[in-house]
Scaffold this motif. Structure first.
Motif, PDB file in Angstrom:
ATOM      1  N   UNK A 178      29.885  43.950  51.267  1.00 23.34           N
ATOM      2  CA  UNK A 178      31.258  43.769  51.729  1.00 23.34           C
ATOM      3  C   UNK A 178      32.150  43.766  50.492  1.00 23.34           C
ATOM      4  N   UNK A 179      33.058  44.729  50.417  1.00 25.07           N
ATOM      5  CA  UNK A 179      33.884  44.877  49.218  1.00 25.07           C
ATOM      6  C   UNK A 179      35.203  44.134  49.299  1.00 25.07           C
ATOM      7  N   UNK A 180      35.370  43.284  50.305  1.00 24.20           N
ATOM      8  CA  UNK A 180      36.656  42.615  50.505  1.00 24.20           C
ATOM      9  C   UNK A 180      37.041  41.752  49.305  1.00 24.20           C
ATOM     10  N   UNK A 181      36.085  41.053  48.708  1.00 22.70           N
ATOM     11  CA  UNK A 181      36.378  40.216  47.552  1.00 22.70           C
ATOM     12  C   UNK A 181      36.886  41.035  46.386  1.00 22.70           C
ATOM     13  N   UNK A 182      36.221  42.150  46.115  1.00 24.58           N
ATOM     14  CA  UNK A 182      36.644  43.035  45.027  1.00 24.58           C
ATOM     15  C   UNK A 182      38.007  43.627  45.337  1.00 24.58           C
ATOM     16  N   UNK A 183      38.252  43.969  46.599  1.00 25.43           N
ATOM     17  CA  UNK A 183      39.549  44.510  46.997  1.00 25.43           C
ATOM     18  C   UNK A 183      40.663  43.503  46.736  1.00 25.43           C
ATOM     19  N   UNK A 184      40.412  42.230  46.991  1.00 23.23           N
ATOM     20  CA  UNK A 184      41.428  41.205  46.765  1.00 23.23           C
ATOM     21  C   UNK A 184      41.789  41.084  45.294  1.00 23.23           C
ATOM     22  N   UNK A 185      40.766  41.142  44.443  1.00 24.14           N
ATOM     23  CA  UNK A 185      41.016  41.088  42.996  1.00 24.14           C
ATOM     24  C   UNK A 185      41.785  42.331  42.556  1.00 24.14           C
ATOM     25  N   UNK A 186      41.370  43.484  43.063  1.00 30.11           N
ATOM     26  CA  UNK A 186      42.031  44.736  42.706  1.00 30.11           C
ATOM     27  C   UNK A 186      43.489  44.735  43.136  1.00 30.11           C
ATOM     28  N   UNK A 187      43.795  44.131  44.263  1.00 28.82           N
ATOM     29  CA  UNK A 187      45.165  44.066  44.744  1.00 28.82           C
ATOM     30  C   UNK A 187      46.062  43.357  43.740  1.00 28.82           C
ATOM     31  N   UNK A 188      45.610  42.212  43.240  1.00 32.09           N
ATOM     32  CA  UNK A 188      46.404  41.440  42.281  1.00 32.09           C
ATOM     33  C   UNK A 188      46.591  42.228  40.985  1.00 32.09           C
ATOM     34  N   UNK A 189      45.494  42.798  40.484  1.00 25.25           N
ATOM     35  CA  UNK A 189      45.556  43.569  39.242  1.00 25.25           C
ATOM     36  C   UNK A 189      46.474  44.779  39.406  1.00 25.25           C
ATOM     37  N   UNK A 190      46.343  45.461  40.532  1.00 28.78           N
ATOM     38  CA  UNK A 190      47.132  46.660  40.769  1.00 28.78           C
ATOM     39  C   UNK A 190      48.616  46.345  40.870  1.00 28.78           C
ATOM     40  N   UNK A 191      48.976  45.293  41.585  1.00 31.53           N
ATOM     41  CA  UNK A 191      50.381  44.923  41.721  1.00 31.53           C
ATOM     42  C   UNK A 191      50.996  44.603  40.366  1.00 31.53           C
ATOM     43  N   UNK A 192      50.248  43.960  39.497  1.00 34.39           N
ATOM     44  CA  UNK A 192      50.784  43.549  38.198  1.00 34.39           C
ATOM     45  C   UNK A 192      50.864  44.723  37.222  1.00 34.39           C
ATOM     46  N   UNK A 193      49.763  45.439  37.055  1.00 34.56           N
ATOM     47  CA  UNK A 193      49.707  46.466  36.008  1.00 34.56           C
ATOM     48  C   UNK A 193      50.276  47.822  36.438  1.00 34.56           C
ATOM     49  N   UNK A 194      50.590  48.008  37.713  1.00 34.53           N
ATOM     50  CA  UNK A 194      51.178  49.275  38.143  1.00 34.53           C
ATOM     51  C   UNK A 194      52.676  49.322  37.895  1.00 34.53           C
ATOM     52  N   UNK A 195      53.279  48.161  37.648  1.00 35.43           N
ATOM     53  CA  UNK A 195      54.727  48.108  37.508  1.00 35.43           C
ATOM     54  C   UNK A 195      55.418  47.845  38.822  1.00 35.43           C
ATOM     55  N   UNK A 196      54.685  47.403  39.842  1.00 35.13           N
ATOM     56  CA  UNK A 196      55.281  47.144  41.148  1.00 35.13           C
ATOM     57  C   UNK A 196      56.190  45.924  41.116  1.00 35.13           C
ATOM     58  N   UNK A 197      55.890  44.972  40.249  1.00 33.11           N
ATOM     59  CA  UNK A 197      56.695  43.756  40.157  1.00 33.11           C
ATOM     60  C   UNK A 197      57.822  43.904  39.142  1.00 33.11           C
ATOM     61  N   UNK A 198      57.486  44.463  37.983  1.00 30.83           N
ATOM     62  CA  UNK A 198      58.442  44.712  36.910  1.00 30.83           C
ATOM     63  C   UNK A 198      58.035  45.989  36.188  1.00 30.83           C
ATOM     64  N   UNK A 199      58.990  46.752  35.675  1.00 34.05           N
ATOM     65  CA  UNK A 199      58.606  47.912  34.866  1.00 34.05           C
ATOM     66  C   UNK A 199      57.726  47.481  33.701  1.00 34.05           C
TER      67      UNK A 199
END
Length: 270
Positions: A178-199
């Motif tokens: 079940x990859x749900x745990x990894x998906x949750x971690x990836x969500x946080x990392x992706x939101x931060x490092x993609x620039x979704x919150x701040x450039x």
């Protein structure tokens, strides 16, 4: 194994049609993106009034960054999802083992479905928020017509990079079940490092330097910078080359993980 482009084009078209049937969800999501865009754009205006030219952006560019990133959030699946939900369901049902032995490439099939999904989301949830932003705020649209074509190419590459990341996360289901745990971690990392919150340009020192090198920068920061024409001419090869390099690396890593997963299924299945 049938690898004809026509097969994957048909898969992508089928995925496009499938997502187009979710009209209520699409309208609700578009409305949500638009509302959040207004809130964030207003916040950015206040911040840039206090700190003009922060991160090398003027007010119009900062507001435009918000609207372009809001338009691309679902298109490039910064939050995850898309084919991942289908793959996870097939893990739970056990059908995933059958998928690996069908006469079609496993990775290619899901990439085609994701491109079809992204095309629909860009057409609806990508254009509507940006149009609203242009009507309500002063934003900076590309001055050169060719920029629109390069921007679409950058969005395509961003989608492939995002797919590569999500495919690797989904493949962990062969070991974790079940990859749900990894998906949750990836969500946080992706939101931060993609620039979704701040450039990413606003990230301080070493953190900013690191963020510019990671694959998540290819999801939002790179296509948004292309849209804002922060690089023009031959300099555009920089962000596009960055995206292409990560796309190749991640797809290759996914291919290697898929081969290991296939071997695991064979061993467990006897």
């Amino acid at each position: 194994m049938p690898n004809a482009p026509g097969l994957y084009a048909a898969v992508a078209r089928g995925s496009f049609r499938r997502y187009s049937t979710y009209r209520a969800a699409t309208l609700a999501g578009t409305f949500t993106n638009t509302v959040f865009g207004i809130i964030l754009a207003s916040s950015f205006l206040a911040l840039w009034q206090a700190r003009p030219s922060l991160g090398g952006y003027d007010q119009a560019q900062a507001v435009t960054y918000i609207w372009v990133s809001q338009s691309l959030l679902v298109t490039v699946a910064v939050w995850g999802g898309g084919f991942q939900d289908d793959v996870q369901d097939r893990f739970r049902s056990g059908d995933i083992a059958v998928d690996l032995y069908r006469p079609v490439d496993f990775q290619g099939w899901w990439l085609a479905t994701d491109l079809g999904r992204a095309a629909f989301q860009l057409l609806v949830r990508g254009t509507v928020p940006l149009l609203v932003g242009a009507l309500v705020f002063r934003i900076q649209l590309p001055r050169h017509p060719v920029t629109w074509a390069v921007f679409l190419l950058a969005v395509l590459l961003a989608t492939v990079v995002s797919f590569g990341l999500r495919f690797l996360v989904s493949i962990t289901g062969f070991w974790l079940h079940d990859s749900e745990g990894v998906r949750s971690v990836m969500l946080v990392v992706s939101m931060f490092f993609s620039g979704a919150l701040l450039p990413i340009a606003l990230f301080p020192g070493p953190l900013g330097a690191l963020a510019h090198l990671l694959p998540w920068a290819a999801l939002l920061q790179a296509p948004t910078d292309v849209f804002l024409e922060r690089r023009t001419g031959a300099a555009l090869l920089g962000p596009l080359g960055f995206q292409l390099a990560w796309a190749v690396v991640l797809l290759a890593a996914g291919r290697a993980a898929q081969l290991l997963a296939t071997r695991r299924v064979v061993v467990q299945g006897g």
